[in-house]
Design an enzyme around this catalytic site. Sequence first.
Site, mmCIF file in Angstrom:
data_model
loop_
_atom_site.group_PDB
_atom_site.id
_atom_site.type_symbol
_atom_site.label_atom_id
_atom_site.label_comp_id
_atom_site.label_asym_id
_atom_site.label_seq_id
_atom_site.Cartn_x
_atom_site.Cartn_y
_atom_site.Cartn_z
ATOM 1 N N THR A 130 20.569 -37.392 -90.749
ATOM 2 C CA THR A 130 20.504 -37.349 -89.295
ATOM 3 C C THR A 130 21.874 -37.463 -88.623
ATOM 4 O OG1 THR A 130 18.320 -38.367 -89.429
ATOM 5 C CG2 THR A 130 19.385 -38.366 -87.283
ATOM 6 N N GLU A 131 22.057 -36.640 -87.590
ATOM 7 C CA GLU A 131 23.256 -36.621 -86.756
ATOM 8 C C GLU A 131 22.818 -36.430 -85.310
ATOM 9 O OE1 GLU A 131 25.838 -33.516 -88.079
ATOM 10 O OE2 GLU A 131 25.859 -34.183 -90.175
ATOM 11 N N GLY A 174 18.284 -33.569 -87.364
ATOM 12 C CA GLY A 174 17.306 -34.535 -87.855
ATOM 13 C C GLY A 174 16.260 -33.737 -88.586
ATOM 14 N N ILE A 184 20.842 -44.125 -89.708
ATOM 15 C CA ILE A 184 20.759 -44.112 -91.163
ATOM 16 C C ILE A 184 20.270 -45.471 -91.660
ATOM 17 C CG2 ILE A 184 21.992 -43.703 -93.311
ATOM 18 C CD1 ILE A 184 21.781 -41.279 -91.340
ATOM 19 N N GLN A 219 -4.136 -55.742 -77.179
ATOM 20 C CA GLN A 219 -5.031 -55.840 -76.031
ATOM 21 C C GLN A 219 -6.082 -56.930 -76.244
ATOM 22 O OE1 GLN A 219 -4.415 -54.061 -73.408
ATOM 23 N NE2 GLN A 219 -6.177 -54.503 -72.105
ATOM 24 N N GLU A 267 11.464 -39.722 -90.177
ATOM 25 C CA GLU A 267 11.173 -38.780 -91.269
ATOM 26 C C GLU A 267 10.291 -37.619 -90.819
ATOM 27 O OE1 GLU A 267 10.629 -40.166 -95.205
ATOM 28 O OE2 GLU A 267 11.626 -42.059 -94.812
ATOM 29 N N SER A 320 5.825 -36.762 -85.112
ATOM 30 C CA SER A 320 4.450 -36.249 -85.152
ATOM 31 C C SER A 320 4.416 -34.765 -84.813
ATOM 32 C CB SER A 320 3.570 -37.026 -84.171
ATOM 33 O OG SER A 320 3.327 -38.341 -84.633
#
Length: 395
Positions: A135-136, A140, A167, A342, A369, A372
């Site tokens: 990741t940067e 990603g 990271i 709740q 990772e 969704s």
Amino acid sequence: MTPASIAAPWLAQLSPAEIAFLKKVAHFAATEIAPHADAWEKSEELPRAVFMKAGKLGLLGMTAPRARGGQGFGYAAYALAIRELAKHQAAFAIDLAAHNALGSGHLLAAGNPAQHKRVLTKLLKGTWLAAWALTEPEAGSDSGGVQTTATEVSPGKWELNGFKRYITLGRSSDIVIVMAVSGQTAEGRKEISAFLVERAEIIPVRKVPTCGLRASDTAEFKLVKAKAELVGPRGTGQATALACLDKGRIGVAAVSLGLARAALDAALKHALNRRQFGKRLADFQALQFMLADCEVELRAAEALVLQATALASRGERHTIESSVAKLYASEAASRICSRALQIHGGYGYTRDIPVERYWRDARLSEIGEGSSEVQRIVISRALLKGTAATLADIR
């Protein structure tokens, strides 16, 4: 964790040795993690000593072959171990999952014998920790957006320049597997390779102040003429990374299962003990239905994770199964943790109990990772590709 406490569908994938291992993991989680979870959350740090203890137990090389120094366990045992740890501290569980599936996993899949002997053995024993840096700011899930560059300064010797963000174990790892652009493909695309970089070559920037998983070492760092060596053939970094993410998504799903179970267990106890309007909370149908929905979603999530672990343990392709499991388990965990908070009312929103921590921690699983939305892309593409192939055969 005993055979009696493991649901029957899981038992079908476990050996006696794995069940014995999981019993040790449950004891480790109860004695070495649970008593310190709140303190580590407040200090936003995990001590290196707990990783060393986990290494001695075998938690840092669960699925690696015994011939390489790992435990040689299947992915059901791996998922259950991560789930058990996440029930007490998801930050520790996510760090272990990243070390196993990504850092060690990439080196195991693509490293050469010399790298295995020099580095992998230490990683599987837990004397070293591994980070995995894809990741940067512009990269990603879009791994093609990597901007970190790799330059071959002499045969077999490389230098990396760039910046990595978010990271896991980024500051505390002993080695990092870094994805970097090493040239261009014949089609004019970025050629992405994987590189082994030692800790001394990394310039730490900061520990990122995250909403949840605060004890996890989520870091940023720079690479300035960092000495590096290839992991696997040049240009294969992206393909190996995607394969590692298939395994990594099982780990994220398992963390989600652990958080959801911890939150539901807390909600059940509170519903039985708390009284309002002369009744237990458990006597109100609205709350009964909330609890029922939690259990249904949790069981469904476990079944989906089991599909992925069965394929992974057999060495079969499981991209869509891992994406389905990660997508559903992460979103279900967020819903379950929200309902649990709740049900606890104002008490649940305080930091006096860990329910609000479960709620915060679960949110990351919908992002890390592959978000969704990315999982839905992976799943829909696989569905459309399969259907197109079927239609072509019919024609």
